[in-house]
Design an enzyme around this catalytic site. Sequence first.
Site, PDB file in Angstrom:
ATOM      1  N   CYS A   1     -10.135  -2.121  20.591  1.00  0.00           N
ATOM      2  CA  CYS A   1     -10.643  -2.912  21.818  1.00  0.00           C
ATOM      3  C   CYS A   1     -11.655  -3.223  22.016  1.00  0.00           C
ATOM      4  O   CYS A   1     -11.645  -4.643  22.983  1.00  0.00           O
ATOM      5  CB  CYS A   1      -9.638  -2.447  22.829  1.00  0.00           C
ATOM      6  SG  CYS A   1     -10.492  -0.895  23.438  1.00  0.00           S
TER       7      CYS A   1
ATOM      8  N   CYS B   1     -12.829   0.619  24.903  1.00  0.00           N
ATOM      9  CA  CYS B   1     -12.929   2.080  25.291  1.00  0.00           C
ATOM     10  C   CYS B   1     -13.925   3.287  24.318  1.00  0.00           C
ATOM     11  O   CYS B   1     -15.117   2.165  23.708  1.00  0.00           O
ATOM     12  CB  CYS B   1     -11.653   2.498  24.518  1.00  0.00           C
ATOM     13  SG  CYS B   1     -12.002   2.743  22.550  1.00  0.00           S
TER      14      CYS B   1
ATOM     15  N   ARG C   1      -6.031   2.246  17.716  1.00  0.00           N
ATOM     16  CA  ARG C   1      -5.921   3.518  16.675  1.00  0.00           C
ATOM     17  C   ARG C   1      -4.428   3.643  16.017  1.00  0.00           C
ATOM     18  O   ARG C   1      -3.837   3.363  16.728  1.00  0.00           O
ATOM     19  CB  ARG C   1      -6.359   4.766  17.092  1.00  0.00           C
ATOM     20  CG  ARG C   1      -4.954   5.803  17.661  1.00  0.00           C
ATOM     21  CD  ARG C   1      -5.600   6.899  17.885  1.00  0.00           C
ATOM     22  NE  ARG C   1      -7.397   7.734  18.738  1.00  0.00           N
ATOM     23  CZ  ARG C   1      -7.651   8.232  19.647  1.00  0.00           C
ATOM     24  NH1 ARG C   1      -7.209   9.076  18.260  1.00  0.00           N
ATOM     25  NH2 ARG C   1      -9.238   8.894  19.296  1.00  0.00           N
TER      26      ARG C   1
ATOM     27  N   CYS D   1       1.216  -1.498  -0.213  1.00  0.00           N
ATOM     28  CA  CYS D   1      -0.414   0.030   0.582  1.00  0.00           C
ATOM     29  C   CYS D   1       0.918   0.980  -0.342  1.00  0.00           C
ATOM     30  O   CYS D   1       2.750   1.007   0.837  1.00  0.00           O
ATOM     31  CB  CYS D   1      -1.054   0.161   0.669  1.00  0.00           C
ATOM     32  SG  CYS D   1      -1.606   1.615   1.622  1.00  0.00           S
ATOM     33  N   HIS D   2       0.431   2.300  -0.394  1.00  0.00           N
ATOM     34  CA  HIS D   2       1.315   3.611  -0.690  1.00  0.00           C
ATOM     35  C   HIS D   2       1.763   3.779   0.781  1.00  0.00           C
ATOM     36  O   HIS D   2       2.507   4.419   0.825  1.00  0.00           O
ATOM     37  CB  HIS D   2       1.057   4.488  -1.501  1.00  0.00           C
ATOM     38  CG  HIS D   2       1.337   5.699  -1.731  1.00  0.00           C
ATOM     39  ND1 HIS D   2       1.811   5.744  -3.571  1.00  0.00           N
ATOM     40  CD2 HIS D   2       2.769   6.211  -1.359  1.00  0.00           C
ATOM     41  CE1 HIS D   2       2.620   6.695  -3.718  1.00  0.00           C
ATOM     42  NE2 HIS D   2       3.408   6.686  -2.432  1.00  0.00           N
ATOM     43  N   THR D   3       1.150   3.703   1.635  1.00  0.00           N
ATOM     44  CA  THR D   3       1.166   4.090   2.910  1.00  0.00           C
ATOM     45  C   THR D   3       2.764   3.222   3.689  1.00  0.00           C
ATOM     46  O   THR D   3       3.841   4.128   4.492  1.00  0.00           O
ATOM     47  CB  THR D   3       0.717   4.169   4.596  1.00  0.00           C
ATOM     48  OG1 THR D   3      -1.017   4.256   3.644  1.00  0.00           O
ATOM     49  CG2 THR D   3       0.782   4.599   5.707  1.00  0.00           C
TER      50      THR D   3
ATOM     51  N   ARG E   1      -2.930  -3.054  -7.043  1.00  0.00           N
ATOM     52  CA  ARG E   1      -2.051  -3.986  -5.589  1.00  0.00           C
ATOM     53  C   ARG E   1      -1.108  -5.297  -6.250  1.00  0.00           C
ATOM     54  O   ARG E   1      -1.404  -5.433  -7.541  1.00  0.00           O
ATOM     55  CB  ARG E   1      -3.113  -3.897  -5.483  1.00  0.00           C
ATOM     56  CG  ARG E   1      -3.727  -3.319  -3.806  1.00  0.00           C
ATOM     57  CD  ARG E   1      -2.725  -2.793  -3.277  1.00  0.00           C
ATOM     58  NE  ARG E   1      -3.010  -2.223  -2.149  1.00  0.00           N
ATOM     59  CZ  ARG E   1      -2.997  -0.577  -1.879  1.00  0.00           C
ATOM     60  NH1 ARG E   1      -2.244   0.219  -2.928  1.00  0.00           N
ATOM     61  NH2 ARG E   1      -3.545   0.191  -1.095  1.00  0.00           N
TER      62      ARG E   1
ATOM     63  N   HIS F   1       1.955  -3.827   6.160  1.00  0.00           N
ATOM     64  CA  HIS F   1       0.204  -3.628   6.619  1.00  0.00           C
ATOM     65  C   HIS F   1      -0.888  -4.671   6.423  1.00  0.00           C
ATOM     66  O   HIS F   1      -2.172  -4.181   7.149  1.00  0.00           O
ATOM     67  CB  HIS F   1      -0.194  -2.377   6.971  1.00  0.00           C
ATOM     68  CG  HIS F   1      -0.386  -1.601   6.396  1.00  0.00           C
ATOM     69  ND1 HIS F   1       0.881  -0.822   5.975  1.00  0.00           N
ATOM     70  CD2 HIS F   1      -1.288  -1.104   5.876  1.00  0.00           C
ATOM     71  CE1 HIS F   1       0.124  -0.277   4.803  1.00  0.00           C
ATOM     72  NE2 HIS F   1      -1.330  -0.158   5.013  1.00  0.00           N
ATOM     73  N   GLU F   2      -1.160  -4.461   4.303  1.00  0.00           N
ATOM     74  CA  GLU F   2      -1.980  -5.336   4.779  1.00  0.00           C
ATOM     75  C   GLU F   2      -1.898  -6.887   3.231  1.00  0.00           C
ATOM     76  O   GLU F   2      -0.632  -6.827   2.972  1.00  0.00           O
ATOM     77  CB  GLU F   2      -2.309  -4.229   2.683  1.00  0.00           C
ATOM     78  CG  GLU F   2      -4.186  -4.401   2.212  1.00  0.00           C
ATOM     79  CD  GLU F   2      -3.449  -3.726   1.029  1.00  0.00           C
ATOM     80  OE1 GLU F   2      -4.364  -2.175   0.880  1.00  0.00           O
ATOM     81  OE2 GLU F   2      -3.379  -4.113  -0.416  1.00  0.00           O
TER      82      GLU F   2
ATOM     83  N   CYS G   1     -10.394   3.283  17.569  1.00  0.00           N
ATOM     84  CA  CYS G   1     -10.281   2.805  18.938  1.00  0.00           C
ATOM     85  C   CYS G   1      -9.003   3.883  20.109  1.00  0.00           C
ATOM     86  O   CYS G   1      -7.790   4.176  19.299  1.00  0.00           O
ATOM     87  CB  CYS G   1      -9.797   1.422  18.748  1.00  0.00           C
ATOM     88  SG  CYS G   1      -9.120   0.562  20.309  1.00  0.00           S
TER      89      CYS G   1
ATOM     90  N   CYS H   1     -14.959   2.410  20.384  1.00  0.00           N
ATOM     91  CA  CYS H   1     -14.831   1.086  19.883  1.00  0.00           C
ATOM     92  C   CYS H   1     -17.089   0.924  20.298  1.00  0.00           C
ATOM     93  O   CYS H   1     -17.693   0.757  19.785  1.00  0.00           O
ATOM     94  CB  CYS H   1     -14.170  -0.168  21.294  1.00  0.00           C
ATOM     95  SG  CYS H   1     -12.436  -0.558  20.364  1.00  0.00           S
TER      96      CYS H   1
ATOM     97  N   CYS I   1      -6.235  -3.644   3.919  1.00  0.00           N
ATOM     98  CA  CYS I   1      -6.344  -1.978   4.164  1.00  0.00           C
ATOM     99  C   CYS I   1      -7.181  -1.013   2.832  1.00  0.00           C
ATOM    100  O   CYS I   1      -8.219  -0.719   3.197  1.00  0.00           O
ATOM    101  CB  CYS I   1      -4.753  -1.299   4.396  1.00  0.00           C
ATOM    102  SG  CYS I   1      -4.939  -0.135   4.132  1.00  0.00           S
TER     103      CYS I   1
END
Length: 379
Positions: free
Chosen positions: A99, A102, A117, A47-49, A372, A69-70, A113, A105, A177
């Site tokens: 979680c 909180c 988060r 992903c670009h992140t 992707r 992360h994906e 969250c 959530c 993601c």
Amino acid sequence: MQQSREPKPGNAAVAWEAGKPLVIETVEVAPPQKMEVRLKILYTSLCHTDVFFWEAKGQNPLFPRILGHEAGGIVESIGEGVTDVEPGDHVLPVFTGECKECVHCKSEESNMCNLLRINTDRGVMIHDEKSRFSINGKPIFHFVGTSTFSEYTVVHVGCVAKINPLAPLDKVCVLSCGISTGLGATLNVAKPPKGSTVAVFGLGAVGLAAAEGARIAGASRIIGVDLNSNRFELAKKFGVTEFVNPKEHNKPVQEVIAEMTDGGVDRSIECTGHIDAMISAFECVHDGWGVAVLVGVPTKDAVFKTHPINLLNERTLKGTFFGNYKPRSDLPSIVEKYMNKELELEKFITHEVPFTEINKAFDYMLKGDGLRCIIRMDG
Ligand code: NAD
Ligand code: ZN
């Protein structure tokens, strides 16, 4: 439930320095601690992140680090207190967690969250502020609580969504993601009424998933904005009806869009991460009712500047992480939409490489080639 106490060696793609090719290394992955799970990642995508934090041009540098992360994987072992998943479960890790306790959530409106988060500056686990990855005793930092460019990774149980074990992980991994983010940004946040006009800035996978959301919502016109004109052919498959390249005009793109739409679009979704596109995406919505949604991850010193009259004139500016979906509660049903053929994922997947060639995935994204790229961990 038996808990794993053994460290696990596995291959990981380590980013040793900003902008330098990742290096496949044997990494020792510590056992999961309280409320953590160790996953065997089978497929991950870029992903670009990941690219932003690897380049670290406008972000805080934190190296050596395992990005990613994906992804999709299988629970290998669980730590103390984990009851929601067990070894063998198929899961999607998510960069922002839930979680379930909180105020966020418990709120129907938020997915931010308090505990889990997104935190792009943290490179360690929340439980003991330590990393679970090491090479010869030297710790390697985590990334957004997921670090999926690794055969084995340890994540907080609140950052995994348990999904249908029949779902093909090499396809549904993209839901962890980009695709959920874009789709949710439109369907959950921008909420275009049927027949409305929608502009999408940035026609990568996130933007095209936002366009797909607009098509599903029944938008009559979907205007795609990108600096890369090659994106338009591909974008037609996602319902984009018109294309604007800001470089081909000698006035601001928001003025071009206002002229095309008799005053502005009803909704716009920004998926570029560039501040000028964020401002244009806001200023191109119609006064009186227009809503703009920011999705792109900005550089750390970016400042959003617009005249307040643009807001007084009844335009709304919003932003979202992960398309406002709550990862554990909502992701399993998005996977079901794919299983029921209500959502197509194949058209987002344009490349596939074995893990040993992960740097190729970075080259494709930097060149704007395709959407992707799936990275097969067994390769
Ligand atoms: P991508 O690189 O595949 O696509 C981005 C597209 O934007 C490219 O086609 C590029 O040519 C275009 N672009 C860049 N600058 C532009 C500008 N000024 N005007 C118009 N177009 C421009 O990236 P992606 O993986 O689709 O991710 C898009 C953005 O979304 C990134 O900023 C990423 O970090 C962010 N993101 C945010 C979330 C979230 O939860 N908010 C989740 C995932 C990704
Ligand atoms: Zn992402």
